[in-house]
Design an enzyme around this catalytic site. Structure first.
Site, PDB file in Angstrom:
ATOM      1  N   THR A 190       9.599 -62.054 -17.209  1.00  0.00           N
ATOM      2  CA  THR A 190      10.421 -62.971 -16.408  1.00  0.00           C
ATOM      3  C   THR A 190      10.587 -64.313 -17.103  1.00  0.00           C
ATOM      4  OG1 THR A 190       9.647 -61.912 -14.390  1.00  0.00           O
ATOM      5  CG2 THR A 190      10.591 -64.103 -14.153  1.00  0.00           C
ATOM      6  N   GLY A 239       1.502 -63.780 -15.147  1.00  0.00           N
ATOM      7  CA  GLY A 239       0.134 -64.135 -14.804  1.00  0.00           C
ATOM      8  C   GLY A 239      -0.705 -64.308 -16.064  1.00  0.00           C
ATOM      9  N   GLU A 264       7.280 -57.357  -9.468  1.00  0.00           N
ATOM     10  CA  GLU A 264       7.468 -55.959  -9.840  1.00  0.00           C
ATOM     11  C   GLU A 264       8.784 -55.420  -9.334  1.00  0.00           C
ATOM     12  OE1 GLU A 264       4.701 -55.720 -11.935  1.00  0.00           O
ATOM     13  OE2 GLU A 264       6.429 -54.604 -12.619  1.00  0.00           O
TER      14      GLU A 264
HETATM   15  C1  LIG Z   1      -4.683 -53.265  -8.943  1.00  0.00           C
HETATM   16  C2  LIG Z   1      -3.743 -54.425  -8.988  1.00  0.00           C
HETATM   17  C3  LIG Z   1      -2.843 -54.366  -7.852  1.00  0.00           C
HETATM   18  C4  LIG Z   1      -1.850 -55.208  -7.588  1.00  0.00           C
HETATM   19  C5  LIG Z   1      -1.484 -56.332  -8.451  1.00  0.00           C
HETATM   20  C6  LIG Z   1      -0.460 -55.913  -9.459  1.00  0.00           C
HETATM   21  C7  LIG Z   1      -0.035 -56.751 -10.395  1.00  0.00           C
HETATM   22  C8  LIG Z   1      -0.463 -58.132 -10.556  1.00  0.00           C
HETATM   23  C9  LIG Z   1       0.472 -59.098  -9.938  1.00  0.00           C
HETATM   24  C10 LIG Z   1       1.693 -59.384 -10.392  1.00  0.00           C
HETATM   25  C11 LIG Z   1       2.283 -58.704 -11.570  1.00  0.00           C
HETATM   26  C12 LIG Z   1       3.746 -58.856 -11.548  1.00  0.00           C
HETATM   27  C13 LIG Z   1       4.427 -58.533 -12.648  1.00  0.00           C
HETATM   28  C14 LIG Z   1       5.882 -58.607 -12.685  1.00  0.00           C
HETATM   29  O1  LIG Z   1       6.545 -59.005 -11.749  1.00  0.00           O
HETATM   30  S1  LIG Z   1       6.534 -58.024 -14.144  1.00  0.00           S
HETATM   31  C15 LIG Z   1       8.229 -58.262 -13.976  1.00  0.00           C
HETATM   32  C16 LIG Z   1       8.839 -57.304 -12.959  1.00  0.00           C
HETATM   33  N1  LIG Z   1      10.257 -57.380 -13.052  1.00  0.00           N
HETATM   34  C17 LIG Z   1      11.051 -56.405 -12.566  1.00  0.00           C
HETATM   35  O2  LIG Z   1      10.624 -55.457 -11.939  1.00  0.00           O
HETATM   36  C18 LIG Z   1      12.509 -56.562 -12.887  1.00  0.00           C
HETATM   37  C19 LIG Z   1      13.371 -55.799 -11.900  1.00  0.00           C
HETATM   38  N2  LIG Z   1      14.622 -55.423 -12.513  1.00  0.00           N
HETATM   39  C20 LIG Z   1      14.777 -54.164 -13.070  1.00  0.00           C
HETATM   40  O3  LIG Z   1      13.894 -53.318 -13.058  1.00  0.00           O
HETATM   41  C21 LIG Z   1      16.108 -53.863 -13.664  1.00  0.00           C
HETATM   42  O4  LIG Z   1      16.788 -55.064 -13.975  1.00  0.00           O
HETATM   43  C22 LIG Z   1      17.004 -53.047 -12.680  1.00  0.00           C
HETATM   44  C23 LIG Z   1      16.376 -51.691 -12.485  1.00  0.00           C
HETATM   45  C24 LIG Z   1      17.134 -53.770 -11.376  1.00  0.00           C
HETATM   46  C25 LIG Z   1      18.397 -52.901 -13.275  1.00  0.00           C
HETATM   47  O5  LIG Z   1      18.218 -52.530 -14.602  1.00  0.00           O
HETATM   48  P1  LIG Z   1      19.508 -52.193 -15.479  1.00  0.00           P
HETATM   49  O6  LIG Z   1      20.566 -53.172 -15.133  1.00  0.00           O
HETATM   50  O7  LIG Z   1      19.082 -52.067 -16.886  1.00  0.00           O
HETATM   51  O8  LIG Z   1      19.864 -50.738 -14.977  1.00  0.00           O
HETATM   52  P2  LIG Z   1      21.035 -50.272 -14.025  1.00  0.00           P
HETATM   53  O9  LIG Z   1      22.347 -50.563 -14.711  1.00  0.00           O
HETATM   54  O10 LIG Z   1      20.850 -50.804 -12.655  1.00  0.00           O
HETATM   55  O11 LIG Z   1      20.753 -48.708 -14.019  1.00  0.00           O
HETATM   56  C26 LIG Z   1      20.993 -47.972 -15.237  1.00  0.00           C
HETATM   57  C27 LIG Z   1      20.296 -46.647 -15.108  1.00  0.00           C
HETATM   58  O12 LIG Z   1      18.906 -46.861 -15.412  1.00  0.00           O
HETATM   59  C28 LIG Z   1      18.109 -46.328 -14.375  1.00  0.00           C
HETATM   60  N3  LIG Z   1      16.890 -47.133 -14.311  1.00  0.00           N
HETATM   61  C29 LIG Z   1      16.791 -48.459 -14.055  1.00  0.00           C
HETATM   62  N4  LIG Z   1      15.508 -48.838 -14.087  1.00  0.00           N
HETATM   63  C30 LIG Z   1      14.787 -47.723 -14.364  1.00  0.00           C
HETATM   64  C31 LIG Z   1      13.383 -47.470 -14.512  1.00  0.00           C
HETATM   65  N5  LIG Z   1      12.456 -48.433 -14.371  1.00  0.00           N
HETATM   66  N6  LIG Z   1      12.990 -46.215 -14.800  1.00  0.00           N
HETATM   67  C32 LIG Z   1      13.911 -45.237 -14.922  1.00  0.00           C
HETATM   68  N7  LIG Z   1      15.271 -45.379 -14.786  1.00  0.00           N
HETATM   69  C33 LIG Z   1      15.664 -46.631 -14.504  1.00  0.00           C
HETATM   70  C34 LIG Z   1      18.961 -46.445 -13.161  1.00  0.00           C
HETATM   71  O13 LIG Z   1      18.497 -45.570 -12.141  1.00  0.00           O
HETATM   72  C35 LIG Z   1      20.312 -46.051 -13.714  1.00  0.00           C
HETATM   73  O14 LIG Z   1      20.349 -44.663 -13.839  1.00  0.00           O
HETATM   74  P3  LIG Z   1      21.753 -43.910 -13.626  1.00  0.00           P
HETATM   75  O15 LIG Z   1      22.157 -44.216 -12.215  1.00  0.00           O
HETATM   76  O16 LIG Z   1      21.413 -42.483 -13.857  1.00  0.00           O
HETATM   77  O17 LIG Z   1      22.695 -44.515 -14.623  1.00  0.00           O
HETATM   78  C1  LIG Z   2       3.035 -63.707  -7.571  1.00  0.00           C
HETATM   79  C2  LIG Z   2       4.006 -63.350  -8.679  1.00  0.00           C
HETATM   80  C3  LIG Z   2       3.510 -62.843  -9.870  1.00  0.00           C
HETATM   81  C4  LIG Z   2       4.392 -62.531 -10.900  1.00  0.00           C
HETATM   82  N1  LIG Z   2       3.884 -62.065 -12.095  1.00  0.00           N
HETATM   83  C5  LIG Z   2       4.733 -61.805 -13.106  1.00  0.00           C
HETATM   84  C6  LIG Z   2       4.226 -61.361 -14.367  1.00  0.00           C
HETATM   85  O1  LIG Z   2       3.020 -61.231 -14.547  1.00  0.00           O
HETATM   86  N2  LIG Z   2       5.098 -61.113 -15.371  1.00  0.00           N
HETATM   87  C7  LIG Z   2       6.459 -61.260 -15.212  1.00  0.00           C
HETATM   88  O2  LIG Z   2       7.208 -61.007 -16.155  1.00  0.00           O
HETATM   89  N3  LIG Z   2       6.980 -61.668 -14.014  1.00  0.00           N
HETATM   90  C8  LIG Z   2       6.148 -61.959 -12.973  1.00  0.00           C
HETATM   91  N4  LIG Z   2       6.657 -62.381 -11.777  1.00  0.00           N
HETATM   92  C9  LIG Z   2       8.100 -62.624 -11.648  1.00  0.00           C
HETATM   93  C10 LIG Z   2       8.763 -61.544 -10.804  1.00  0.00           C
HETATM   94  O3  LIG Z   2       8.798 -60.334 -11.476  1.00  0.00           O
HETATM   95  C11 LIG Z   2      10.192 -62.024 -10.438  1.00  0.00           C
HETATM   96  O4  LIG Z   2      10.075 -63.158  -9.611  1.00  0.00           O
HETATM   97  C12 LIG Z   2      10.943 -60.920  -9.701  1.00  0.00           C
HETATM   98  O5  LIG Z   2      11.275 -59.884 -10.604  1.00  0.00           O
HETATM   99  C13 LIG Z   2      12.222 -61.442  -9.023  1.00  0.00           C
HETATM  100  O6  LIG Z   2      13.102 -61.993  -9.973  1.00  0.00           O
HETATM  101  P1  LIG Z   2      13.633 -63.481  -9.760  1.00  0.00           P
HETATM  102  O7  LIG Z   2      12.484 -64.343  -9.478  1.00  0.00           O
HETATM  103  O8  LIG Z   2      14.541 -63.781 -10.906  1.00  0.00           O
HETATM  104  O9  LIG Z   2      14.502 -63.426  -8.430  1.00  0.00           O
HETATM  105  P2  LIG Z   2      16.090 -63.252  -8.342  1.00  0.00           P
HETATM  106  O10 LIG Z   2      16.494 -61.949  -8.885  1.00  0.00           O
HETATM  107  O11 LIG Z   2      16.731 -64.482  -8.873  1.00  0.00           O
HETATM  108  O12 LIG Z   2      16.254 -63.143  -6.740  1.00  0.00           O
HETATM  109  C14 LIG Z   2      16.862 -64.172  -5.982  1.00  0.00           C
HETATM  110  C15 LIG Z   2      17.747 -63.488  -4.938  1.00  0.00           C
HETATM  111  O13 LIG Z   2      18.813 -62.829  -5.616  1.00  0.00           O
HETATM  112  C16 LIG Z   2      18.963 -61.513  -5.090  1.00  0.00           C
HETATM  113  N5  LIG Z   2      19.519 -60.607  -6.107  1.00  0.00           N
HETATM  114  C17 LIG Z   2      19.242 -60.586  -7.421  1.00  0.00           C
HETATM  115  N6  LIG Z   2      19.919 -59.593  -8.032  1.00  0.00           N
HETATM  116  C18 LIG Z   2      20.640 -58.968  -7.062  1.00  0.00           C
HETATM  117  C19 LIG Z   2      21.528 -57.847  -7.044  1.00  0.00           C
HETATM  118  N7  LIG Z   2      21.840 -57.145  -8.160  1.00  0.00           N
HETATM  119  N8  LIG Z   2      22.073 -57.473  -5.861  1.00  0.00           N
HETATM  120  C20 LIG Z   2      21.766 -58.145  -4.714  1.00  0.00           C
HETATM  121  N9  LIG Z   2      20.933 -59.213  -4.666  1.00  0.00           N
HETATM  122  C21 LIG Z   2      20.386 -59.623  -5.823  1.00  0.00           C
HETATM  123  C22 LIG Z   2      17.528 -61.118  -4.735  1.00  0.00           C
HETATM  124  O14 LIG Z   2      17.548 -60.048  -3.776  1.00  0.00           O
HETATM  125  C23 LIG Z   2      16.992 -62.405  -4.144  1.00  0.00           C
HETATM  126  O15 LIG Z   2      17.332 -62.467  -2.768  1.00  0.00           O
HETATM  127  C24 LIG Z   2       5.792 -62.709 -10.723  1.00  0.00           C
HETATM  128  C25 LIG Z   2       6.292 -63.195  -9.506  1.00  0.00           C
HETATM  129  C26 LIG Z   2       5.409 -63.514  -8.487  1.00  0.00           C
HETATM  130  C27 LIG Z   2       5.957 -64.044  -7.187  1.00  0.00           C
END
Ligand SMILES: CC/C=C\C/C=C\C/C=C\C/C=C/C(=O)SCCNC(=O)CCNC(=O)[C@H](O)C(C)(C)COP(=O)(O)OP(=O)(O)OC[C@H]1O[C@@H](n2cnc3c(N)ncnc32)[C@H](O)[C@@H]1OP(=O)(O)O
Ligand SMILES: Cc1cc2nc3c(=O)[nH]c(=O)nc-3n(C[C@H](O)[C@H](O)[C@H](O)COP(=O)(O)OP(=O)(O)OC[C@H]3O[C@@H](n4cnc5c(N)ncnc54)[C@H](O)[C@@H]3O)c2cc1C
Length: 634
Positions: free
Chosen positions: A150, A189, A407
């Site tokens: 992120t 994190g 996530e």
């Molecule tokens: C024990 C511990 C317990 C709890 C604590 C855990 C963790 C500790 C705390 C915090 C950690 C937090 C970490 C984070 O937050 S890391 C960052 C997380 N960020 C995200 O998750 C980002 C979300 N966004 C996305 O995943 C992608 O941008 C999104 C999927 C929304 C869109 O991707 P993209 O634009 O590239 O794809 P599309 O055009 O929408 O779809 C194309 C195609 O690809 C398929 N697809 C997409 N994602 C996946 C995937 N992950 N795996 C497989 N396939 C995937 C999608 O279905 C489309 O398929 P098709 O329809 O067939 O074309």
């Molecule tokens: C406690 C915590 C721990 C984290 N740890 C990590 C980490 O370890 N590593 C890491 O990489 N990241 C981490 N993150 C970041 C986290 O993964 C992002 O905050 C999360 O993926 C959301 O993305 P964003 O913050 O850009 O929100 P945005 O995507 O900007 O969301 C803002 C608004 O836009 C809307 N939106 C966005 N896209 C669309 C769409 N296509 N259609 C409709 N609505 C949409 C959302 O629904 C939301 O309402 C952490 C976040 C938190 C809160």
């Protein structure tokens, strides 16, 4: 003479004549008797260590002192790994997230990302050589990693990440750079002060072409001094592309471009279990407190009743109690799919990848959002004492609501599920959810309110709402709207369809688990009551979906509502025995309201006495500020 163990008389009465074997449920939730024994041994091993106890409540420490104290304990826990009675992997799993680890690390584990994301990224995406080089170092804690994806400007839209990794064929190196302020990695994190390495997600550029986001191993800090490496702020040098697709300077496309997203899929699966653990804690705290707390007058002239005897309180607490079982069983099913899909992917068979992506997004979004709502209801059900920091509800709520965002922000994940459902329905292609889509009920649409009849209603709603969303998309298409506009204008329907699909998976998991499970009759009875309560609760909460997609009538709804309140009354006598079955130690609950002995008021008083403000009668600020004000005759 042995010290009499205090037990609140109301809780004691609640526990008398329990009609089922609590340990049987404990073993079910732990995954078997041996797992329970292992868990309890590990809990004793960790919680008996005086060095892991907080001298003062964490809420009274400064930010920096909180960090230092949590890091001290996290490092001590790592030293204890080697001698753990449960072995390294089960111990690590228990020490991350909302379970045993939260009893020691109340503000969060500074090393969590190292184990929950950094190592899984190496294991899932590193080449054999890279794993040989880094995994041992990571397991031996000779490096501390995080997962830096992120950025300030992007968290959801991964294809929009700005961090660039440009391959230089002359030096065979990658130059990583954050070209703008919004490209700065934000949120990861442990990135701030703890990690000295990171898996960095960046856009790979080679031969002037962008090949999309890929993971890179980047050293952040000097291993001796922990000082950030030169240029680490906005120009990162010498990263290594993990699971490099650069072969002798040429980019070789992976079999599926989304395999680089695999780590997120893993954590989404983990999050389902973790929010369920947090929900279990909240339900236990609220249920025990609701049987200790006596308030108001139910029958004129009678003693104040236990608040759990109000139907309104049962309506607050018994659906979340049922949800803890529903989510646990669904998470178990998802884990099984994850392992099957992952084993297949390792053999090059990606067929289950879309199902795994669809289901992990669905369950992570559903469990986190429902758990967040239920935890808040549990907090509210405890009145003012539920609002206190020491109740542990604020911390539990903060952890569960975070899971709604990290996530993969839930709305975005719902839309991913919808994309998968629409594609599956239109193509009638293979895959897990096709079971629900093609397997729709062909029979008459009459409604029967038996358990099987209600499950059929869920199936009709799941299929029907996908068809409603598709009809919206087609209507927009006929009006000449471009596909992306049609998709955006159908978002409300698409999300409803995705949520209905997720609820169907949870309902089917609960019902199937009870059918398949080897349970004693008394346990089957109480779990079946919880299952029926939960699926009726959700139906009543979302009745519009069912009216839209089935022949549900007002009469049916009234009948189901009567069944629902009957089940509340039937389950009420077993509420404390059910939460006792979770076998959550007081240290894990970390709340005077939820302690096993029900000695709530004394523990609340003792907690309040720990406040620095209660160490003197008059705080020094009185003389500095209040007294002058009092004398100033404004
Ligand atoms: C024990 C511990 C317990 C709890 C604590 C855990 C963790 C500790 C705390 C915090 C950690 C937090 C970490 C984070 O937050 S890391 C960052 C997380 N960020 C995200 O998750 C980002 C979300 N966004 C996305 O995943 C992608 O941008 C999104 C999927 C929304 C869109 O991707 P993209 O634009 O590239 O794809 P599309 O055009 O929408 O779809 C194309 C195609 O690809 C398929 N697809 C997409 N994602 C996946 C995937 N992950 N795996 C497989 N396939 C995937 C999608 O279905 C489309 O398929 P098709 O329809 O067939 O074309
Ligand atoms: C406690 C915590 C721990 C984290 N740890 C990590 C980490 O370890 N590593 C890491 O990489 N990241 C981490 N993150 C970041 C986290 O993964 C992002 O905050 C999360 O993926 C959301 O993305 P964003 O913050 O850009 O929100 P945005 O995507 O900007 O969301 C803002 C608004 O836009 C809307 N939106 C966005 N896209 C669309 C769409 N296509 N259609 C409709 N609505 C949409 C959302 O629904 C939301 O309402 C952490 C976040 C938190 C809160």
């Amino acid at each position: 003479m042995s010290k009499e163990i205090y037990e609140n008389p109301d809780l004691k009465k609640e526990r008398q004549n329990c009609p089922f074997n609590k340990e049987e449920i404990t073993h079910l939730l732990d995954g078997g008797k041996e797992k329970t024994i292992e868990r309890k041994q590990l809990e004793n091993y960790i919680l008996s260590d005086e060095q892991l106890k907080d001298a003062v409540p964490m809420e009274y420490l400064s930010h920096a002192d909180k960090y230092a104290e949590e890091l001290r304990k996290a490092c001590l826990l790592m030293h204890k790994l080697a001698d753990s009675p449960a072995g390294q992997v089960p111990t690590l799993r228990a020490l991350m997230g909302a379970g045993l680890g939260s009893a020691v690390l109340k503000e969060g584990n500074p090393l969590a990302l190292h184990y929950v994301m950094f190592i899984p990224a190496l294991m899932g995406q590193g080449t054999i050589d890279q794993q040989a080089k880094w995994l041992e170092k990571a397991y031996n804690l000779n490096m501390i990693g995080t997962y830096a994806q992120t950025e300030l400007g992007h968290g959801t839209f991964l294809r929009g990440l700005e961090t660039r990794a440009t391959y230089d064929p002359k030096t065979q190196e990658f130059i990583l750079e954050s070209p703008s302020l919004t490209a700065y990695k934000w949120w990861p994190g442990s990135l701030g002060k703890t990690a000295n390495y990171a898996v960095v997600m960046a856009q790979l550029y080679t031969k002037g072409k962008c090949e999309g986001t890929h993971p890179f191993m980047v050293q952040l800090r000097d291993e001796e001094t922990h000082e950030p490496l030169p240029g680490i702020v906005n120009m990162w040098l010498n990263p290594v592309c993990i699971s490099s697709y650069i072969h002798y300077g040429t980019y070789v496309k992976p079999t599926n471009s989304k395999l680089s997203y695999a780590t997120m899929v893993f954590v989404r699966v983990v999050v389902c279990q973790d929010v369920t653990t947090n929900l279990r804690k909240a339900v236990t705290i609220a249920t025990r407190y609701s049987c200790v707390r006596r308030q108001s007058e139910l029958k004129p002239g009678d003693r104040e009743p236990q608040v759990m005897d109000y139907q309104a309180q049962q309506n607050k607490l018994l659906p979340p109690l049922a949800a803890t079982f529903a989510f646990q069983l669904a998470a178990d099913h998802l884990w099984n799919l994850y392992h099957t899909a992952n084993n297949n992917i390792e053999q090059g068979d990606l067929e289950l990848l879309p199902d795994l992506h669809g289901l992990s997004c669905a369950l992570k979004a559903l469990c986190s959002s429902e758990a967040a709502n239920f935890v808040e209801v549990c907090r509210q059900s405890c009145g003012g004492h539920g609002y206190m920091s020491c109740s542990n509800f604020p911390r539990i709520y903060g952890q569960v609501t975070a899971a709604e965002t990290y996530e993969g922000e839930n709305t975005v994940l719902w839309l991913q599920v919808a994309r998968y459902l629409v594609k599956t329905r239109k193509e009638q292609s293979g895959g897990l959810s096709v079971k629900y889509l093609i397997g729709e009920e062909k029979g008459p649409k009459t409604v029967d309110t038996t358990l099987e009849g209600i499950v059929k209603l869920y199936r009709r709603a799941a299929v029907g709402l996908v068809d409603v969303a598709i009809a919206e998309l087609d209507k927009s298409g006929r009006k000449g709207e471009a596909p992306h506009d049609a998709w955006n204008h159908a978002a409300v329907y698409l999300i409803k369809a995705a949520q209905a699909h997720a609820r169907l998976f949870v309902v089917e998991s609960f019902v199937d688990s009870l059918k398949e499970g080897k349970l004693s009759a008394p346990v089957r009875t109480v779990l079946s009551q919880l299952c029926e309560l939960f699926i009726i609760y959700w139906l009543l909460e979302r009745s519009g979906d069912f009216f839209l997609c089935s022949n549900l009538t007002k009469q049916d709804l009234l009948l189901l509502n009567s069944k629902y309140v009957e089940l509340l009354a039937a389950i009420r006598p077993q509420a404390v025995n059910l939460v006792d079955s979770f076998d959550l130690r007081d240290e894990v609950l970390n709340s005077p309201l939820g302690c096993w002995d029900g000695n709530v008021y004394q523990r609340l008083f003792d907690e309040a006495a720990k406040s620095p403000l209660n160490q003197s009668n008059v705080h020094e600020s009185f003389h500095k500020y209040l007294k002058p004000l009092l004398k100033s005759n404004l």
